[in-house]
Design a protein around this motif. Sequence first.
Motif, PDB file in Angstrom:
ATOM      1  N   MET A  42       0.751  -1.049  -0.071  1.00 37.25           N
ATOM      2  CA  MET A  42       0.081  -0.194   0.028  1.00 37.25           C
ATOM      3  C   MET A  42       0.883   1.213   0.180  1.00 37.25           C
ATOM      4  SD  MET A  42      -2.985   1.557  -0.325  1.00 37.25           S
ATOM      5  CE  MET A  42      -3.928   0.066   0.196  1.00 37.25           C
ATOM      6  N   ALA A  43       1.677   1.131   0.771  1.00 31.95           N
ATOM      7  CA  ALA A  43       2.596   2.294   1.083  1.00 31.95           C
ATOM      8  C   ALA A  43       3.564   2.822  -0.309  1.00 31.95           C
ATOM      9  CB  ALA A  43       3.795   2.342   2.132  1.00 31.95           C
ATOM     10  N   ARG A  44       3.919   1.499  -0.942  1.00 31.70           N
ATOM     11  CA  ARG A  44       4.549   1.900  -2.242  1.00 31.70           C
ATOM     12  C   ARG A  44       3.662   2.326  -3.263  1.00 31.70           C
ATOM     13  NH1 ARG A  44       4.715  -1.885  -6.351  1.00 31.70           N
ATOM     14  NH2 ARG A  44       3.902  -3.685  -5.074  1.00 31.70           N
ATOM     15  N   ILE A  45       2.543   1.574  -3.590  1.00 34.27           N
ATOM     16  CA  ILE A  45       1.867   1.915  -4.619  1.00 34.27           C
ATOM     17  C   ILE A  45       1.392   3.530  -4.577  1.00 34.27           C
ATOM     18  CG2 ILE A  45      -0.412   1.587  -5.730  1.00 34.27           C
ATOM     19  CD1 ILE A  45       0.163  -1.297  -5.300  1.00 34.27           C
ATOM     20  N   LEU A  46       1.000   3.959  -3.460  1.00 33.77           N
ATOM     21  CA  LEU A  46       0.218   5.088  -3.212  1.00 33.77           C
ATOM     22  C   LEU A  46       1.591   6.158  -3.446  1.00 33.77           C
ATOM     23  CD1 LEU A  46      -2.091   4.775   0.173  1.00 33.77           C
ATOM     24  CD2 LEU A  46      -2.708   5.028  -2.350  1.00 33.77           C
ATOM     25  N   THR A  47       2.603   5.861  -3.015  1.00 33.79           N
ATOM     26  CA  THR A  47       3.836   6.698  -3.128  1.00 33.79           C
ATOM     27  C   THR A  47       4.477   6.797  -4.532  1.00 33.79           C
ATOM     28  OG1 THR A  47       4.698   6.343  -0.893  1.00 33.79           O
ATOM     29  CG2 THR A  47       6.100   6.965  -2.417  1.00 33.79           C
ATOM     30  N   GLU A  48       4.242   5.467  -5.351  1.00 35.73           N
ATOM     31  CA  GLU A  48       4.828   5.593  -6.713  1.00 35.73           C
ATOM     32  C   GLU A  48       3.623   6.561  -7.458  1.00 35.73           C
ATOM     33  OE1 GLU A  48       6.451   1.122  -6.931  1.00 35.73           O
ATOM     34  OE2 GLU A  48       4.657   1.549  -7.704  1.00 35.73           O
ATOM     35  N   GLU A  49       2.293   6.451  -7.207  1.00 39.73           N
ATOM     36  CA  GLU A  49       1.573   6.928  -7.933  1.00 39.73           C
ATOM     37  C   GLU A  49       1.490   8.399  -7.722  1.00 39.73           C
ATOM     38  OE1 GLU A  49      -0.543   5.882 -10.390  1.00 39.73           O
ATOM     39  OE2 GLU A  49      -0.016   3.693 -10.348  1.00 39.73           O
ATOM     40  N   HIS A  50       1.558   8.637  -6.407  1.00 36.02           N
ATOM     41  CA  HIS A  50       1.542  10.181  -6.226  1.00 36.02           C
ATOM     42  C   HIS A  50       2.624  10.927  -6.834  1.00 36.02           C
ATOM     43  CE1 HIS A  50       1.539  13.918  -3.623  1.00 36.02           C
ATOM     44  NE2 HIS A  50       0.211  13.683  -3.372  1.00 36.02           N
ATOM     45  N   ARG A  51       3.845  10.061  -6.840  1.00 40.32           N
ATOM     46  CA  ARG A  51       5.041  10.690  -7.610  1.00 40.32           C
ATOM     47  C   ARG A  51       4.833  10.982  -9.000  1.00 40.32           C
ATOM     48  NH1 ARG A  51       9.765   6.851  -4.886  1.00 40.32           N
ATOM     49  NH2 ARG A  51       9.811   8.156  -3.143  1.00 40.32           N
ATOM     50  N   ALA A  52       3.769  10.173  -9.525  1.00 39.27           N
ATOM     51  CA  ALA A  52       3.625  10.120 -10.984  1.00 39.27           C
ATOM     52  C   ALA A  52       2.415  11.156 -11.099  1.00 39.27           C
ATOM     53  CB  ALA A  52       3.016   8.968 -11.602  1.00 39.27           C
ATOM     54  N   GLY A  53       1.618  11.760 -10.482  1.00 37.81           N
ATOM     55  CA  GLY A  53       0.767  12.690 -10.382  1.00 37.81           C
ATOM     56  C   GLY A  53       0.001  12.921  -9.064  1.00 37.81           C
ATOM     57  N   ALA A  54      -0.069  14.147  -8.573  1.00 39.23           N
ATOM     58  CA  ALA A  54      -0.623  14.222  -7.529  1.00 39.23           C
ATOM     59  C   ALA A  54      -2.291  14.043  -7.194  1.00 39.23           C
ATOM     60  CB  ALA A  54      -0.507  15.676  -6.843  1.00 39.23           C
ATOM     61  N   TYR A  55      -2.678  13.344  -6.198  1.00 35.39           N
ATOM     62  CA  TYR A  55      -4.200  13.075  -5.904  1.00 35.39           C
ATOM     63  C   TYR A  55      -4.231  13.165  -4.332  1.00 35.39           C
ATOM     64  CZ  TYR A  55      -2.263   8.613  -4.794  1.00 35.39           C
ATOM     65  OH  TYR A  55      -1.384   7.451  -4.441  1.00 35.39           O
ATOM     66  N   SER A  56      -5.708  13.429  -4.159  1.00 31.90           N
ATOM     67  CA  SER A  56      -6.166  13.267  -2.702  1.00 31.90           C
ATOM     68  C   SER A  56      -6.758  12.188  -2.299  1.00 31.90           C
ATOM     69  CB  SER A  56      -6.884  14.535  -2.484  1.00 31.90           C
ATOM     70  OG  SER A  56      -8.293  14.322  -3.264  1.00 31.90           O
ATOM     71  N   CYS A  57      -6.618  11.786  -0.979  1.00 26.15           N
ATOM     72  CA  CYS A  57      -6.950  10.436  -0.424  1.00 26.15           C
ATOM     73  C   CYS A  57      -7.355  10.615   0.881  1.00 26.15           C
ATOM     74  CB  CYS A  57      -5.698   9.619  -0.859  1.00 26.15           C
ATOM     75  SG  CYS A  57      -5.814   7.842   0.067  1.00 26.15           S
ATOM     76  N   VAL A  58      -8.122   9.529   1.550  1.00 26.81           N
ATOM     77  CA  VAL A  58      -8.405   9.086   2.724  1.00 26.81           C
ATOM     78  C   VAL A  58      -8.508   7.732   2.921  1.00 26.81           C
ATOM     79  CG1 VAL A  58     -10.977   8.833   2.303  1.00 26.81           C
ATOM     80  CG2 VAL A  58     -10.039   9.277   4.940  1.00 26.81           C
ATOM     81  N   MET A  59      -7.397   7.253   3.956  1.00 29.32           N
ATOM     82  CA  MET A  59      -7.420   6.042   4.373  1.00 29.32           C
ATOM     83  C   MET A  59      -8.633   5.639   5.514  1.00 29.32           C
ATOM     84  SD  MET A  59      -4.565   5.360   3.106  1.00 29.32           S
ATOM     85  CE  MET A  59      -3.885   3.689   3.684  1.00 29.32           C
ATOM     86  N   HIS A  60      -9.517   5.019   4.790  1.00 31.68           N
ATOM     87  CA  HIS A  60     -10.878   4.842   5.522  1.00 31.68           C
ATOM     88  C   HIS A  60     -10.622   3.835   6.717  1.00 31.68           C
ATOM     89  CE1 HIS A  60     -14.148   1.676   5.565  1.00 31.68           C
ATOM     90  NE2 HIS A  60     -13.245   0.897   4.609  1.00 31.68           N
ATOM     91  N   GLU A  78       3.746   3.235  11.091  1.00 35.58           N
ATOM     92  CA  GLU A  78       4.451   3.420   9.644  1.00 35.58           C
ATOM     93  C   GLU A  78       3.719   3.866   8.613  1.00 35.58           C
ATOM     94  OE1 GLU A  78       6.911   1.391  12.977  1.00 35.58           O
ATOM     95  OE2 GLU A  78       4.969   0.540  11.780  1.00 35.58           O
ATOM     96  N   LEU A  79       2.472   3.055   8.316  1.00 35.52           N
ATOM     97  CA  LEU A  79       1.575   3.604   7.127  1.00 35.52           C
ATOM     98  C   LEU A  79       1.224   4.786   7.564  1.00 35.52           C
ATOM     99  CD1 LEU A  79       0.742   2.788   4.303  1.00 35.52           C
ATOM    100  CD2 LEU A  79      -1.077   1.469   5.661  1.00 35.52           C
ATOM    101  N   ALA A  80       0.584   4.938   8.836  1.00 38.29           N
ATOM    102  CA  ALA A  80       0.133   6.288   9.043  1.00 38.29           C
ATOM    103  C   ALA A  80       1.163   7.594   8.705  1.00 38.29           C
ATOM    104  CB  ALA A  80      -0.415   6.437  10.468  1.00 38.29           C
ATOM    105  N   GLU A  81       2.216   7.277   8.920  1.00 36.07           N
ATOM    106  CA  GLU A  81       3.356   8.337   8.660  1.00 36.07           C
ATOM    107  C   GLU A  81       3.680   8.544   7.471  1.00 36.07           C
ATOM    108  OE1 GLU A  81       8.051   9.564   9.988  1.00 36.07           O
ATOM    109  OE2 GLU A  81       7.139   7.479  10.460  1.00 36.07           O
ATOM    110  N   LYS A  82       3.618   7.493   6.613  1.00 32.45           N
ATOM    111  CA  LYS A  82       4.002   7.572   5.151  1.00 32.45           C
ATOM    112  C   LYS A  82       2.739   8.212   4.359  1.00 32.45           C
ATOM    113  CE  LYS A  82       6.749   3.437   4.581  1.00 32.45           C
ATOM    114  NZ  LYS A  82       7.833   4.269   4.304  1.00 32.45           N
ATOM    115  N   VAL A  83       1.416   7.799   4.720  1.00 34.00           N
ATOM    116  CA  VAL A  83       0.413   8.380   4.114  1.00 34.00           C
ATOM    117  C   VAL A  83       0.211   9.997   4.545  1.00 34.00           C
ATOM    118  CG1 VAL A  83      -0.771   6.402   3.682  1.00 34.00           C
ATOM    119  CG2 VAL A  83      -1.352   7.649   5.634  1.00 34.00           C
ATOM    120  N   LEU A  84       0.310  10.341   5.770  1.00 33.02           N
ATOM    121  CA  LEU A  84       0.278  11.584   6.241  1.00 33.02           C
ATOM    122  C   LEU A  84       1.426  12.387   5.420  1.00 33.02           C
ATOM    123  CD1 LEU A  84      -0.299  11.016  10.007  1.00 33.02           C
ATOM    124  CD2 LEU A  84      -1.748  11.892   8.037  1.00 33.02           C
TER     125      LEU A  84
END
Length: 279
Positions: A155-173, A180-186
Amino acid sequence: MTDLPAAGLPPANPDAARPEIVDSHCHLDFPDFDGQQGEIVARARAAGVTRMVTICTRMDKEPVVRAIAEAHDGVFYAAGIHPMRAHEEPLVEVETLVALAAHPKFVGIGETGLDYHYTAESKAVQQESLRRHIEACRRTGLPLIIHSRDADDDMARILTEEHRAGAYSCVMHCFSSSPELAEKVLDLGFYLSMSGIAAFPRSSDLRAIFAAAPRDRILVETDSPYLAPPPHRGKRNEPAYTALTANVGAEAFGMDYAEFARLTSANFDRLFAKAAKAA
């Protein structure tokens, strides 16, 4: 924990309206609520939950979820393919999600994500599905709604890769993953949503994750009909109980309930800007 009245709602001045709050994630189309949506929405409003987002988890149910949103003021909707269903139906096309975004009450993309708890064998399909939903978020400007369970690294890897490719907004429902995942997504500017899990007595570690997060990145939700907070744990959840989880959230942040309700509502308006404009 603050004592709650018999109805299970945060204390309120009987001469004043309850502070308004938002249930950012519920499932009003699920069988648990069949034929009762009007009553459910009315109880939510009485508890101060004036807006809610009902989430479609399979594309063949999108017309049903849309109709519920259309029938009730203050009810919005989002649609996508739940990761546990990604192997059971054709992957949704990006263009399909983009077209749905034209509806005035369609305010988010998902829920999508990764779930390796029961369906790890379909992880490749889940990952492709997730990336399609992210692309739809980029094209529409709507927020991504993520379900994540037992998949923190991917999850951290894909969200980060995709954000680098183009920004988007997101909520971790319904966030209940690692710090560690909380820190990465924040760090990516994303939001964490607090569900009834955070109100369970043994969830002190999870409450600590939320309390350490930036205040302007916290939402609340029910994920109803699941995950009812105390004193309803083990029973059917519903949007009115957002107030119960928010009461616990307020304590975690050292805030009173009204202040926390205003904070999380403002956060919702920032992330779900389309819903805010429609209010």
